[in-house]
Design a protein around this motif. Structure first.
Motif, PDB file in Angstrom:
ATOM      1  N   LEU A 308       0.916  -1.599  -0.390  1.00 46.23           N
ATOM      2  CA  LEU A 308      -0.269   0.036  -0.095  1.00 46.23           C
ATOM      3  C   LEU A 308       0.602   1.127  -0.177  1.00 46.23           C
ATOM      4  CD1 LEU A 308      -2.589  -1.092   2.364  1.00 46.23           C
ATOM      5  CD2 LEU A 308      -3.211  -0.757  -0.073  1.00 46.23           C
ATOM      6  N   ARG A 312       0.972   4.302  -2.772  1.00 46.56           N
ATOM      7  CA  ARG A 312       0.632   5.625  -2.656  1.00 46.56           C
ATOM      8  C   ARG A 312       1.838   6.591  -3.403  1.00 46.56           C
ATOM      9  NH1 ARG A 312       1.398   8.863   1.826  1.00 46.56           N
ATOM     10  NH2 ARG A 312       2.347   7.215   3.866  1.00 46.56           N
ATOM     11  N   ALA A 316       1.017   9.333  -5.630  1.00 49.76           N
ATOM     12  CA  ALA A 316       2.401  11.025  -5.880  1.00 49.76           C
ATOM     13  C   ALA A 316       2.985  11.387  -6.799  1.00 49.76           C
ATOM     14  CB  ALA A 316       2.833  10.730  -4.342  1.00 49.76           C
ATOM     15  N   THR A 367      -0.712  13.435  -1.032  1.00 48.66           N
ATOM     16  CA  THR A 367      -1.001  11.847  -0.896  1.00 48.66           C
ATOM     17  C   THR A 367       0.489  11.875  -0.222  1.00 48.66           C
ATOM     18  OG1 THR A 367      -1.830  11.662  -3.659  1.00 48.66           O
ATOM     19  CG2 THR A 367       0.025   9.402  -2.772  1.00 48.66           C
ATOM     20  N   ALA A 372      -2.978   8.954   7.623  1.00 44.77           N
ATOM     21  CA  ALA A 372      -4.428   7.876   7.231  1.00 44.77           C
ATOM     22  C   ALA A 372      -5.646   8.463   7.298  1.00 44.77           C
ATOM     23  CB  ALA A 372      -3.394   6.924   7.459  1.00 44.77           C
ATOM     24  N   ARG A 375      -7.354  11.071   4.720  1.00 46.09           N
ATOM     25  CA  ARG A 375      -7.030  10.359   3.420  1.00 46.09           C
ATOM     26  C   ARG A 375      -8.056  10.254   2.698  1.00 46.09           C
ATOM     27  NH1 ARG A 375      -1.326   8.801   4.715  1.00 46.09           N
ATOM     28  NH2 ARG A 375      -2.132   6.151   4.786  1.00 46.09           N
ATOM     29  N   TRP A 379      -8.533  10.464  -1.699  1.00 46.25           N
ATOM     30  CA  TRP A 379      -8.528   9.326  -3.263  1.00 46.25           C
ATOM     31  C   TRP A 379     -10.246   8.809  -3.203  1.00 46.25           C
ATOM     32  CZ3 TRP A 379      -3.829   8.777  -2.508  1.00 46.25           C
ATOM     33  CH2 TRP A 379      -3.237   7.962  -1.919  1.00 46.25           C
ATOM     34  N   SER A 417      -6.927   0.683  -8.220  1.00 43.48           N
ATOM     35  CA  SER A 417      -5.790   1.251  -7.027  1.00 43.48           C
ATOM     36  C   SER A 417      -6.704   1.895  -6.344  1.00 43.48           C
ATOM     37  CB  SER A 417      -4.253   1.524  -7.909  1.00 43.48           C
ATOM     38  OG  SER A 417      -3.822   0.537  -8.820  1.00 43.48           O
ATOM     39  N   LEU A 418      -7.242   3.310  -6.652  1.00 44.14           N
ATOM     40  CA  LEU A 418      -7.591   4.212  -6.307  1.00 44.14           C
ATOM     41  C   LEU A 418      -8.532   3.418  -4.846  1.00 44.14           C
ATOM     42  CD1 LEU A 418      -7.361   7.317  -8.294  1.00 44.14           C
ATOM     43  CD2 LEU A 418      -6.005   6.456  -6.213  1.00 44.14           C
ATOM     44  N   LEU A 421      -7.427   1.487  -2.227  1.00 48.08           N
ATOM     45  CA  LEU A 421      -6.834   2.145  -1.032  1.00 48.08           C
ATOM     46  C   LEU A 421      -7.936   3.135  -0.460  1.00 48.08           C
ATOM     47  CD1 LEU A 421      -4.199   4.669  -3.189  1.00 48.08           C
ATOM     48  CD2 LEU A 421      -3.371   2.847  -0.859  1.00 48.08           C
ATOM     49  N   ASP A 425      -7.135   1.708   2.580  1.00 55.61           N
ATOM     50  CA  ASP A 425      -5.957   2.062   3.352  1.00 55.61           C
ATOM     51  C   ASP A 425      -6.365   3.497   4.815  1.00 55.61           C
ATOM     52  OD1 ASP A 425      -3.278   4.634   3.258  1.00 55.61           O
ATOM     53  OD2 ASP A 425      -4.251   5.527   2.882  1.00 55.61           O
TER      54      ASP A 425
END
Length: 439
Positions: A308, A312, A316, A367, A372, A375, A379, A417-418, A421, A425
């Protein structure tokens, strides 16, 4: 017995509480909310440690109490909580109230290193309370845990995450001496100390059966997690230690600062014999910290943490590189020509080009920088933005779906992927923790 307990919602406190309930003891626990009782018959009374710095504040809560167990503590200051209040002033007031109320005994959870050689604010505040308790006319056990390992503990998660790495750069090559102890043994020791009738003040270090180096601890955990090959361990240059620890804390979310580094350098070991006598058995060794039934899940979670983080960092880098390219590395005229096909030209085109570049740069920085818990909206914003970009380009520049470099089709794995997260995440809400979770 009737037991008053502080820190019952913490990492160690919760484990102690389970054992006390199982033994049939009646608990009165101090919390910031209070005024309730649960299914186990535990009574929760409202008492904020900030407001409990005199013995009068504790007196009414000690009515009918036989034993007091103090598991309250913090490893870092913040949110109005300081070492001087949580570790020193409030416990001193509690111990004085115990002496006045003729409580049968007190169990104080301190920390290994809270002695005459203590230098950190954490250890000094613990030592001050310990010294005060030892001088009072009340029977007491002062317990000094070393590094505490428990499956749900922050420190255990950090150790496992380090253990799965194939290459480790550690301060001093990881030669610092530690003697980690399992949470189950610490909780059993607190229970034993609460139940034993003994006069005076007894001090017991809660440590594992033998000392190991910090690198040795990680090697044992790595083997327990199912890795056959040992990790390569190298020394982190001294001048890089503090910046590397600060950066690691920022990226991983573990607040491991200068004090923790100093405590590690000092070491954390003691004679296990008094602890064995208190428990009535040897404590669990490092090799048995990870149960075979937990091995696969713990290894996967530790590896997922780094995956993860890698994800990230790559996202970024994508946003920031897109911003740099848009700001001039890609021919501006070519960018303006593409915007014209979308329907933007003149001043509007320039505003969209440079405004989007600035926004992409901000997304990349956030990012990396946001903690955490903050975030999740980030996302969601990135998902919405990519969906919007993809929809606009699909209408105005549909040939990009058939481009051999896949400028639009690559958005699909990026969106996946997002979404990943967004779902995992952000950490779940956590209960308050005691100091040992981040030791």
């Amino acid at each position: 017995m009737n037991i008053l307990m502080t820190g019952s919602s913490g990492f160690i406190g919760a484990a102690v509480m389970e054992r006390l309930i199982a033994r049939g003891h009646r608990l009165r626990c101090t919390t910031r909310e209070g005024g309730r009782a649960d299914a186990d018959g535990v009574e929760y009374v409202r008492l904020d440690l900030q407001e409990a710095q005199t013995h009068e504040a504790w007196q009414r809560h000690l009515d009918g109490i036989d034993v007091v167990i103090n598991c309250a503590g913090i490893f870092e200051e913040g949110e109005g909580q300081t070492f001087s209040v949580v570790h020193e002033r409030a416990p001193k007031a509690l111990f004085e109230a115990c002496a006045r109320a003729r409580v049968r005994r007190v169990v104080q959870l301190s920390a290994l290193g809270a002695d005459d050689q203590a230098v950190s604010a954490f250890h000094l505040s613990k030592r001050a309370a310990d010294t005060h308790l030892a001088a009072l006319p009340v029977a007491s056990h002062i317990l000094y845990p070393s590094l505490v390992y428990g499956q749900a503990g922050d420190s255990a998660a950090l150790f496992r995450r380090l253990a799965v790495l194939p290459l480790l750069m550690l301060p001093g090559c990881g030669r610092q001496q530690v003697q980690p102890v399992h949470l189950d043994d610490v909780a059993d020791a607190v229970l034993r100390a609460a139940e034993i009738d003994a006069g005076g003040c007894r001090r017991v270090a809660l440590v594992g059966p033998r000392a190991v180096t910090f690198a040795g601890l990680l090697a044992c955990l790595r083997h327990s997690l199912g890795f056959c090959r040992p990790a390569i361990v190298a020394a982190l240059p001294t001048w890089l230690e503090r910046p590397a620890v600060a950066l690691g804390a920022r990226l991983t979310g573990f607040p491991v600062g200068a004090d923790a580094l100093s405590m590690l350098e000092r070491g954390s070991t003691a004679d296990p014999a008094p602890f064995i006598a208190l428990l009535g058995r040897p404590p669990r060794s490092v090799e048995r910290f990870v149960r075979p039934s937990e091995r696969s899940a713990e290894r996967t979670l530790a590896q997922l943490h780094w995956l993860l983080l890698l994800l990230r960092l790559s996202i970024a880098a994508l946003w920031m590189s897109t911003a740099v390219v848009s700001l001039g590395m890609y021919p501006v005229n070519a960018s303006l020509a593409l915007l014209a096909r979308v329907g933007a030209d003149g001043l509007l085109a320039y505003l969209l080009l440079y405004g989007a570049a600035a926004f992409d740069l901000a997304l990349g920085v956030l990012t990396l920088a946001l903690p955490a818990p903050m975030r999740r909206p980030l996302w969601a914003t990135q998902i919405a933005l990519i969906v919007f970009y993809s929809a606009v380009i699909s209408v105005a520049l549909p040939e990009f779906w058939l481009h051999p470099f896949g400028p639009l089709s690559k958005n699909l794995p990026l969106l996946a992927s997002l979404v990943l997260l967004l779902l995992i995440d952000t950490p779940a809400p956590r209960r308050p923790v005691t100091w040992t979770t981040r030791h």
